[in-house]
Design a protein around this motif. Sequence first.
Motif, PDB file in Angstrom:
ATOM      1  N   ASP A 286       0.980  -1.126   0.215  1.00 46.58           N
ATOM      2  CA  ASP A 286       0.005   0.156  -0.062  1.00 46.58           C
ATOM      3  C   ASP A 286       0.937   1.233  -0.043  1.00 46.58           C
ATOM      4  N   ASP A 287       0.317   2.366   0.209  1.00 46.83           N
ATOM      5  CA  ASP A 287       1.069   3.517   0.128  1.00 46.83           C
ATOM      6  C   ASP A 287       2.270   3.633   1.246  1.00 46.83           C
ATOM      7  N   ARG A 288       2.088   2.705   2.171  1.00 40.59           N
ATOM      8  CA  ARG A 288       3.297   2.809   3.314  1.00 40.59           C
ATOM      9  C   ARG A 288       4.732   2.226   2.327  1.00 40.59           C
ATOM     10  N   ALA A 289       4.354   1.189   1.615  1.00 33.95           N
ATOM     11  CA  ALA A 289       5.286   0.387   0.983  1.00 33.95           C
ATOM     12  C   ALA A 289       6.260   0.047   1.570  1.00 33.95           C
ATOM     13  N   VAL A 290       6.432  -0.664   2.908  1.00 38.46           N
ATOM     14  CA  VAL A 290       7.237  -1.175   3.676  1.00 38.46           C
ATOM     15  C   VAL A 290       7.376  -2.615   3.487  1.00 38.46           C
ATOM     16  N   ILE A 291       8.713  -3.046   3.343  1.00 38.38           N
ATOM     17  CA  ILE A 291       9.209  -4.480   3.134  1.00 38.38           C
ATOM     18  C   ILE A 291      10.270  -4.617   4.063  1.00 38.38           C
ATOM     19  N   GLU A 292      10.143  -5.894   4.721  1.00 36.87           N
ATOM     20  CA  GLU A 292      11.376  -6.227   5.672  1.00 36.87           C
ATOM     21  C   GLU A 292      11.487  -7.600   5.447  1.00 36.87           C
ATOM     22  N   ILE A 293      12.696  -8.059   5.334  1.00 41.89           N
ATOM     23  CA  ILE A 293      13.291  -9.368   4.861  1.00 41.89           C
ATOM     24  C   ILE A 293      14.350  -9.903   5.591  1.00 41.89           C
ATOM     25  N   THR A 294      14.307 -11.102   6.119  1.00 41.47           N
ATOM     26  CA  THR A 294      15.420 -11.456   7.181  1.00 41.47           C
ATOM     27  C   THR A 294      15.375 -13.137   6.638  1.00 41.47           C
ATOM     28  N   THR A 295      16.598 -13.482   6.972  1.00 34.75           N
ATOM     29  CA  THR A 295      17.128 -15.038   6.749  1.00 34.75           C
ATOM     30  C   THR A 295      17.727 -15.074   8.139  1.00 34.75           C
ATOM     31  N   ARG A 296      17.495 -16.650   8.512  1.00 33.94           N
ATOM     32  CA  ARG A 296      17.909 -17.194   9.641  1.00 33.94           C
ATOM     33  C   ARG A 296      18.305 -18.603   9.500  1.00 33.94           C
ATOM     34  N   THR A 309       3.837  -4.445   4.105  1.00 31.62           N
ATOM     35  CA  THR A 309       2.568  -3.648   4.561  1.00 31.62           C
ATOM     36  C   THR A 309       1.285  -3.820   3.358  1.00 31.62           C
ATOM     37  N   GLY A 310       0.200  -3.436   3.837  1.00 32.83           N
ATOM     38  CA  GLY A 310      -0.695  -3.654   2.736  1.00 32.83           C
ATOM     39  C   GLY A 310      -2.152  -3.731   3.453  1.00 32.83           C
ATOM     40  N   ALA A 311      -3.126  -4.343   2.612  1.00 32.02           N
ATOM     41  CA  ALA A 311      -4.700  -4.255   3.168  1.00 32.02           C
ATOM     42  C   ALA A 311      -4.642  -5.326   4.258  1.00 32.02           C
ATOM     43  N   VAL A 312      -5.564  -4.897   4.999  1.00 23.51           N
ATOM     44  CA  VAL A 312      -5.806  -5.937   6.323  1.00 23.51           C
ATOM     45  C   VAL A 312      -6.424  -7.171   5.826  1.00 23.51           C
ATOM     46  N   LEU A 313      -5.971  -8.047   6.133  1.00 21.99           N
ATOM     47  CA  LEU A 313      -6.454  -9.661   5.583  1.00 21.99           C
ATOM     48  C   LEU A 313      -7.048 -10.491   6.814  1.00 21.99           C
ATOM     49  N   THR A 314      -7.961 -11.169   6.594  1.00 23.14           N
ATOM     50  CA  THR A 314      -8.521 -12.044   7.508  1.00 23.14           C
ATOM     51  C   THR A 314      -7.930 -13.445   7.395  1.00 23.14           C
ATOM     52  N   LEU A 315      -7.943 -13.909   8.492  1.00 23.30           N
ATOM     53  CA  LEU A 315      -7.257 -15.336   8.469  1.00 23.30           C
ATOM     54  C   LEU A 315      -7.902 -16.466   7.410  1.00 23.30           C
ATOM     55  N   ASP A 316      -9.223 -16.170   7.120  1.00 19.89           N
ATOM     56  CA  ASP A 316      -9.624 -16.998   5.862  1.00 19.89           C
ATOM     57  C   ASP A 316      -9.141 -16.749   4.890  1.00 19.89           C
ATOM     58  N   GLU A 317      -8.926 -15.295   4.545  1.00 21.22           N
ATOM     59  CA  GLU A 317      -8.343 -14.997   3.053  1.00 21.22           C
ATOM     60  C   GLU A 317      -6.807 -15.418   3.134  1.00 21.22           C
ATOM     61  N   VAL A 318      -6.122 -15.273   4.477  1.00 18.52           N
ATOM     62  CA  VAL A 318      -4.715 -15.699   4.362  1.00 18.52           C
ATOM     63  C   VAL A 318      -4.471 -17.281   3.995  1.00 18.52           C
ATOM     64  N   SER A 319      -5.331 -17.800   4.628  1.00 25.01           N
ATOM     65  CA  SER A 319      -5.476 -19.503   4.260  1.00 25.01           C
ATOM     66  C   SER A 319      -5.540 -19.730   3.037  1.00 25.01           C
ATOM     67  N   ARG A 320      -6.250 -18.997   2.017  1.00 27.14           N
ATOM     68  CA  ARG A 320      -6.488 -19.249   0.745  1.00 27.14           C
ATOM     69  C   ARG A 320      -5.506 -18.353  -0.265  1.00 27.14           C
ATOM     70  N   SER A 353       8.557 -25.675   3.619  1.00 29.43           N
ATOM     71  CA  SER A 353       7.237 -25.411   4.014  1.00 29.43           C
ATOM     72  C   SER A 353       7.011 -23.984   3.903  1.00 29.43           C
ATOM     73  N   LEU A 354       5.744 -23.472   3.480  1.00 31.49           N
ATOM     74  CA  LEU A 354       5.382 -22.163   3.584  1.00 31.49           C
ATOM     75  C   LEU A 354       4.097 -21.862   4.358  1.00 31.49           C
ATOM     76  N   ALA A 355       4.659 -20.650   5.230  1.00 31.93           N
ATOM     77  CA  ALA A 355       3.448 -20.199   6.354  1.00 31.93           C
ATOM     78  C   ALA A 355       3.065 -18.966   6.216  1.00 31.93           C
ATOM     79  N   LEU A 356       1.787 -18.760   6.024  1.00 34.41           N
ATOM     80  CA  LEU A 356       1.301 -17.086   5.837  1.00 34.41           C
ATOM     81  C   LEU A 356       0.667 -16.784   6.894  1.00 34.41           C
ATOM     82  N   GLU A 357       0.765 -15.497   7.372  1.00 36.25           N
ATOM     83  CA  GLU A 357       0.069 -15.019   8.800  1.00 36.25           C
ATOM     84  C   GLU A 357      -0.178 -13.507   8.438  1.00 36.25           C
ATOM     85  N   PRO A 358      -1.336 -12.917   8.595  1.00 28.30           N
ATOM     86  CA  PRO A 358      -1.696 -11.541   8.601  1.00 28.30           C
ATOM     87  C   PRO A 358      -0.821 -10.638   9.420  1.00 28.30           C
ATOM     88  N   ARG A 359      -0.368  -9.471   8.831  1.00 27.25           N
ATOM     89  CA  ARG A 359       0.531  -8.577   9.407  1.00 27.25           C
ATOM     90  C   ARG A 359      -0.276  -7.783  10.210  1.00 27.25           C
TER      91      ARG A 359
END
Length: 377
Positions: A286-296, A309-320, A353-359
């Motif tokens: 979105d307008d904030r245009a923030v990206i944070e990348i880490t490797t461990r 950053t971006g639109a607010v996402l629900t858990l159902d949207e993130v799961s899909r 494995s890929l894990a997604l979660e709303p920010r």
Amino acid sequence: MPLRRVRQRLPYRVQLAIAFGATALGAGLLVMTLLYAFLRYVPSYLITPIDPSETSVVGETTSDGGGGEGGINITDVSSLLDTVLWAGIAILLLLSAVAAAFGWFIAGRMLAPLSHVGEAARKAGEGTLSHRIALTGPRDEIRDLADTFDRTLDRLEHAFHAHERFTANVAHELRTPLTTAKTLLDVASAYPEATEPTRLVQQLKSNNDRNIELVQALLALTELERPAPSSDDIDLADLVHEVAQETIPGSRPTTMDLRAAPTRADAVLARLLVHNLVQNALRHNDDRAVIEITTREAEGQSTIRIENTGAVLTLDEVSRLSEPLYRPDRSSQEGHGLGLAIVESIARAQGASLALEPRPGGGLIATVSFRAAGHTI
């Protein structure tokens, strides 16, 4: 008829009843054989006839060694052994029949839960994937079988619904550009004098290019379902740094905390995975245009974590979000909804494995975990 074919034709309940009866018959036969051998060869018998004149009657029983008329007369060793033999056979047959009946009852109780599994399988075969066995009771082999079947039905139901959504999404994605092309051609046919050929060609070319990109992405997604043929030593930190330098504009506020994260994976596919993650973070910001990348690297895993950053996402949207062609905002013309689906397919092919979660505050956090180099499961 061979015994195996007969056994295959008999119901399991009948087989168990026969097994119970045969076990009782065999055990009883062994006991009777040992008893008969003992009575025949071990003791020394002294059997003498009784003088009938010395017989005294007590009730209906005589003292002549018989049992009155119709009784069993033991007059010598042979008659004793014959009596033991025939009595043993009668008792043995009765015991076998009782054991078979008991086996029939026990088998019915033991096999009853399997009827629930069969019912669930029948309904699943008819298309009803929502039915569950939900077997209760102690944890045993049949309970484990029922629970495994329920989990399989869960996965099948999820895959079936995902397939339905995928089909609907493909239809939507293809219908929109095809409808657009048809509208452009209809307008040009109706108003040829008001149509600019150059602009019409450009619009049709852009529309056709989008369709080609979609089809190519779908074909790539299909190819990625196959396991990767090669494996290379790579460092996720170096890979992320290279992709970020090529992809992220210098004006974007990007925070990168890249620490060594060695792993073994196909270098080309791993690069495509990172590229899609970064592109997804750029495209759906979105307008904030923030990206944070880490490797461990920690606890035997090497991970990439990308937060945007971006639109607010629900858990159902993130799961899909990793479903092919799924986009929460259908009005957006950005992308085809295949980026994270490709990421998940690559991760699965690489044993990751890929894990997604709303920010919090809006946006997405995507984490891909590989097996660290030198670690095995």
